[in-house]
Design a protein around this motif. Structure first.
Motif, mmCIF file in Angstrom:
data_model
loop_
_atom_site.group_PDB
_atom_site.id
_atom_site.type_symbol
_atom_site.label_atom_id
_atom_site.label_comp_id
_atom_site.label_asym_id
_atom_site.label_seq_id
_atom_site.Cartn_x
_atom_site.Cartn_y
_atom_site.Cartn_z
ATOM 1 N N TYR A 41 -4.452 -18.298 39.686
ATOM 2 C CA TYR A 41 -3.991 -16.862 39.402
ATOM 3 C C TYR A 41 -4.581 -16.900 38.343
ATOM 4 O O TYR A 41 -5.070 -15.363 37.572
ATOM 5 N N GLY A 42 -5.774 -17.620 37.866
ATOM 6 C CA GLY A 42 -6.808 -17.153 36.799
ATOM 7 C C GLY A 42 -8.184 -16.512 37.595
ATOM 8 O O GLY A 42 -9.649 -16.255 37.100
ATOM 9 N N ALA A 43 -7.584 -16.733 39.295
ATOM 10 C CA ALA A 43 -9.509 -16.734 39.794
ATOM 11 C C ALA A 43 -10.279 -14.780 39.186
ATOM 12 O O ALA A 43 -11.517 -14.936 39.789
ATOM 13 N N LEU A 44 -9.164 -13.547 38.579
ATOM 14 C CA LEU A 44 -9.473 -12.380 38.540
ATOM 15 C C LEU A 44 -10.325 -12.481 37.780
ATOM 16 O O LEU A 44 -10.750 -10.851 36.994
ATOM 17 N N GLU A 45 -10.476 -13.325 36.576
ATOM 18 C CA GLU A 45 -10.786 -12.958 35.716
ATOM 19 C C GLU A 45 -11.953 -12.353 35.299
ATOM 20 O O GLU A 45 -12.675 -12.801 36.065
ATOM 21 N N PRO A 46 -12.458 -11.975 34.046
ATOM 22 C CA PRO A 46 -11.903 -11.215 33.406
ATOM 23 C C PRO A 46 -11.007 -10.099 33.339
ATOM 24 O O PRO A 46 -10.534 -9.486 32.230
ATOM 25 N N ALA A 47 -11.250 -9.245 34.862
ATOM 26 C CA ALA A 47 -10.840 -8.275 34.591
ATOM 27 C C ALA A 47 -9.313 -8.062 34.532
ATOM 28 O O ALA A 47 -8.338 -7.235 34.199
ATOM 29 N N ILE A 48 -8.346 -8.991 34.841
ATOM 30 C CA ILE A 48 -7.192 -9.773 34.989
ATOM 31 C C ILE A 48 -6.802 -10.589 34.507
ATOM 32 O O ILE A 48 -7.252 -12.218 34.957
ATOM 33 N N SER A 49 -6.080 -11.568 33.330
ATOM 34 C CA SER A 49 -6.061 -12.365 32.967
ATOM 35 C C SER A 49 -4.246 -13.642 33.869
ATOM 36 O O SER A 49 -4.442 -12.963 34.957
ATOM 37 N N GLY A 50 -5.511 -14.455 33.566
ATOM 38 C CA GLY A 50 -4.022 -15.618 34.567
ATOM 39 C C GLY A 50 -2.857 -15.053 34.653
ATOM 40 O O GLY A 50 -1.740 -16.069 35.327
ATOM 41 N N GLU A 51 -2.876 -14.965 33.177
ATOM 42 C CA GLU A 51 -1.273 -15.210 32.859
ATOM 43 C C GLU A 51 -0.621 -13.664 33.161
ATOM 44 O O GLU A 51 0.252 -14.036 33.185
ATOM 45 N N ILE A 52 -1.405 -12.453 33.098
ATOM 46 C CA ILE A 52 -0.701 -11.504 33.832
ATOM 47 C C ILE A 52 -0.938 -12.387 35.169
ATOM 48 O O ILE A 52 0.659 -11.781 35.671
ATOM 49 N N MET A 53 -1.011 -12.588 35.753
ATOM 50 C CA MET A 53 -1.305 -12.967 37.171
ATOM 51 C C MET A 53 0.076 -14.313 37.792
ATOM 52 O O MET A 53 0.737 -13.218 39.224
ATOM 53 N N GLN A 54 0.211 -14.558 37.077
ATOM 54 C CA GLN A 54 1.275 -15.869 37.012
ATOM 55 C C GLN A 54 2.483 -15.327 36.326
ATOM 56 O O GLN A 54 3.342 -15.390 37.780
ATOM 57 N N TYR A 100 -7.445 -0.671 31.480
ATOM 58 C CA TYR A 100 -7.030 -1.293 32.897
ATOM 59 C C TYR A 100 -7.669 -0.703 34.266
ATOM 60 O O TYR A 100 -8.001 -1.753 35.103
ATOM 61 N N LEU A 101 -7.291 0.603 34.243
ATOM 62 C CA LEU A 101 -7.356 0.918 35.518
ATOM 63 C C LEU A 101 -8.670 0.932 35.794
ATOM 64 O O LEU A 101 -9.880 1.346 36.902
ATOM 65 N N ASN A 102 -9.688 1.240 34.582
ATOM 66 C CA ASN A 102 -11.503 1.206 35.041
ATOM 67 C C ASN A 102 -11.895 -0.342 34.479
ATOM 68 O O ASN A 102 -12.948 -0.380 36.198
ATOM 69 N N ASN A 103 -11.617 -1.300 34.533
ATOM 70 C CA ASN A 103 -12.229 -3.037 34.631
ATOM 71 C C ASN A 103 -10.818 -2.871 36.516
ATOM 72 O O ASN A 103 -11.943 -3.665 37.226
ATOM 73 N N ILE A 104 -10.022 -3.072 36.717
ATOM 74 C CA ILE A 104 -9.646 -3.231 38.356
ATOM 75 C C ILE A 104 -9.952 -3.221 38.846
ATOM 76 O O ILE A 104 -10.257 -4.476 39.813
ATOM 77 N N TRP A 105 -10.967 -2.146 39.593
ATOM 78 C CA TRP A 105 -12.091 -1.955 40.360
ATOM 79 C C TRP A 105 -13.009 -3.294 39.762
ATOM 80 O O TRP A 105 -13.980 -3.236 41.930
ATOM 81 N N LYS A 106 -13.609 -4.038 39.435
ATOM 82 C CA LYS A 106 -14.130 -4.806 39.907
ATOM 83 C C LYS A 106 -13.527 -6.016 40.751
ATOM 84 O O LYS A 106 -14.378 -7.119 40.855
#
Length: 234
Positions: free
Chosen positions: A39-52, A208-214
């Protein structure tokens, strides 16, 4: 013809779509698919808390409600209850779409350490240049479409299999891309429901849209595209 009563279920593997099917003699329900990363592997683009929360709570809720509606549908068909059959269609579409869309979404993401954000090469890269001018132009257009989408929904990069061209589409709520056309194959879907970003980005969807491409998994999108267009450049 009335469907048979629900029988003992067994889990079936569906490697191509990874949707987590469970089948009985007369209906097919869903199970929550595993993620290929923590869950935390996409940080900092998407937080582990959000993913979980997104995976364990929101996606699981779509599955639970879909399976419940499917069992109610079978019962209504068995009883010949046409009004109930009709009433259940919206729940099946919404929750089934939520499961399908999220199952694609998880595959569209991957950690930076596993190639997240690396631009597409090969036939998909050529097709993006031919259809949009550049990857940067594609990202700009998808970000604009996603930011402008009112309420909740998805922004998609899809392949029109009939005309062999790439398209950008948005769908409301949990409508799958196929609702925009039977020939449309999803390559990349970005969830713009607030539950996908609010804990981290608040109400600033463009950030969010700008960062998710990372953390976009272009390798997966390329594999889907190349199965349909192995030698195409447009």
């Amino acid at each position: 013809m009335a469907l048979r009563a629900i029988a003992t279920r067994k889990t079936l593997a569906n490697a191509r779509l990874g949707l987590g099917f469970v089948q009985s003699r007369s209906l097919q329900t869903f199970t929550l698919p595993d993620l290929s990363y923590d869950y935390g592997a996409l940080e900092p683009a998407i937080s582990g808390e959000i993913m979980q929360l997104h995976h364990q709570k929101h996606h699981q809720t779509y599955i639970t409600n879909y399976n419940k509606a499917l069992e109610q549908l079978q019962d209504a068909i068995t009883k010949g209850d046409a009004p109930s059959v009709a009433k259940l269609q919206s729940a099946l579409k919404f929750n089934g779409g939520g499961h399908i869309n999220h199952s694609i979404f998880w595959k569209n993401l991957t950690p930076v350490s596993h190639g997240g954000g690396e631009p597409p090469h090969g036939s998909l890269g050529w097709a993006i240049d031919a259809n949009f001018g550049s990857l940067e132009a594609l990202i700009k257009k998808m970000n604009a479409e996603g930011a402008a989408l009112q309420g909740s929904g998805w922004v998609w990069l899809g392949l029109d299999k009939e005309f062999k061209r790439l398209v950008i589409e948005t769908t409301p709520n949990q409508d799958p891309l196929v609702t925009k056309g039977a020939s449309l194959l999803p390559l990349l879907g970005i969830d713009v429901w607030e539950h996908a970003y609010y804990l981290q980005y608040k109400n600033v969807r463009p950030d969010y849209l700008n960062n998710i491409w990372k953390v976009v998994n272009w390798k997966y999108a390329s594999e889907v595209y190349e199965k349909e267009c192995p030698t195409e450049r447009n």
